[in-house]
Design a protein around this motif. Structure first.
Motif, PDB file in Angstrom:
ATOM      1  N   VAL A 145       0.832  -1.204   0.000  1.00  0.00           N
ATOM      2  CA  VAL A 145       0.000   0.000   0.000  1.00  0.00           C
ATOM      3  C   VAL A 145       0.868   1.256   0.000  1.00  0.00           C
ATOM      4  O   VAL A 145       0.625   2.187  -0.763  1.00  0.00           O
ATOM      5  CB  VAL A 145      -0.969  -0.013   1.210  1.00  0.00           C
ATOM      6  N   GLU A 146       1.883   1.278   0.841  1.00  0.00           N
ATOM      7  CA  GLU A 146       2.753   2.458   0.912  1.00  0.00           C
ATOM      8  C   GLU A 146       3.524   2.686  -0.379  1.00  0.00           C
ATOM      9  O   GLU A 146       3.710   3.824  -0.804  1.00  0.00           O
ATOM     10  CB  GLU A 146       3.737   2.323   2.077  1.00  0.00           C
ATOM     11  N   LEU A 196       0.406   3.134  -3.585  1.00  0.00           N
ATOM     12  CA  LEU A 196      -0.715   4.076  -3.582  1.00  0.00           C
ATOM     13  C   LEU A 196      -0.328   5.394  -2.928  1.00  0.00           C
ATOM     14  O   LEU A 196       0.378   5.399  -1.912  1.00  0.00           O
ATOM     15  CB  LEU A 196      -1.900   3.485  -2.811  1.00  0.00           C
ATOM     16  N   HIS A 251      -1.003   8.631  -0.539  1.00  0.00           N
ATOM     17  CA  HIS A 251      -1.617   8.616   0.791  1.00  0.00           C
ATOM     18  C   HIS A 251      -3.132   8.778   0.751  1.00  0.00           C
ATOM     19  O   HIS A 251      -3.841   8.183   1.552  1.00  0.00           O
ATOM     20  CB  HIS A 251      -0.986   9.675   1.700  1.00  0.00           C
ATOM     21  N   ARG A 308      -4.990   5.291  -0.023  1.00  0.00           N
ATOM     22  CA  ARG A 308      -4.773   4.118   0.830  1.00  0.00           C
ATOM     23  C   ARG A 308      -6.048   3.793   1.606  1.00  0.00           C
ATOM     24  O   ARG A 308      -6.646   4.684   2.214  1.00  0.00           O
ATOM     25  CB  ARG A 308      -3.641   4.377   1.813  1.00  0.00           C
ATOM     26  N   TRP A 316      -5.476   1.432   9.252  1.00  0.00           N
ATOM     27  CA  TRP A 316      -4.184   1.997   8.851  1.00  0.00           C
ATOM     28  C   TRP A 316      -3.744   3.020   9.896  1.00  0.00           C
ATOM     29  O   TRP A 316      -4.328   4.094  10.026  1.00  0.00           O
ATOM     30  CB  TRP A 316      -4.285   2.653   7.487  1.00  0.00           C
ATOM     31  N   ARG A 325      -1.303   5.604  10.658  1.00  0.00           N
ATOM     32  CA  ARG A 325      -0.333   6.381   9.878  1.00  0.00           C
ATOM     33  C   ARG A 325       0.941   6.689  10.660  1.00  0.00           C
ATOM     34  O   ARG A 325       1.986   6.918  10.064  1.00  0.00           O
ATOM     35  CB  ARG A 325      -0.972   7.667   9.361  1.00  0.00           C
ATOM     36  N   TYR A 346      -0.898  -1.561   9.159  1.00  0.00           N
ATOM     37  CA  TYR A 346      -2.257  -1.876   9.582  1.00  0.00           C
ATOM     38  C   TYR A 346      -2.206  -2.529  10.958  1.00  0.00           C
ATOM     39  O   TYR A 346      -1.406  -3.430  11.197  1.00  0.00           O
ATOM     40  CB  TYR A 346      -2.936  -2.818   8.592  1.00  0.00           C
TER      41      TYR A 346
END
Length: 81
Positions: free
Chosen positions: A7-8, A11, A13, A16, A56, A58, A63
Motif C-alpha cells: 500500500v505504501e 498508492l 496517501h 490508501r 491503517w 499512519r 495496519y
C-alpha cells in the motif's frame, strides 16, 4: 506487513484504504454479483463483524488490528483519520 508495504509503495496517501476487512468469501447474488450493500451496512464496527478488521495507523505506517477500544477512539474523534 506485506499489505502495508504494498500500500505504501503503490498508492498515494489519499488512496490508501483506512480499513481492511479480511473475508473468507464475499457475499454474492445467485448471478455472482457482489452484494455491496451488506458490506456497507456492516461498516467497520468490530461488534458487528466476525471477520478480522485492520486500521491503517499512519504513525506506525502499518495496519493494526481494529478492536473495540480503537473503534471507540475513532468514533469519538480521538484518532485522526
Amino acid at each position: 506487513e506485506c499489505v502495508a508495504r504494498f500500500v505504501e509503495e503503490s498508492l498515494p496517501h489519499y488512496a490508501r484504504p483506512l480499513f481492511v476487512r479480511v473475508c473468507k468469501e464475499l457475499p454474492k447474488t445467485s448471478t455472482l454479483k457482489l452484494i455491496k450493500y451488506t458490506l456497507k451496512k456492516d461498516g467497520f464496527d468490530p461488534a458487528r463483524i466476525q471477520d478480522p478488521l485492520f486500521f491503517w495507523d499512519r504513525h506506525q505506517g502499518r495496519y493494526v488490528p481494529l478492536d473495540e477500544d480503537l473503534y471507540a477512539d475513532i468514533c469519538g474523534g480521538n484518532v485522526k483519520l
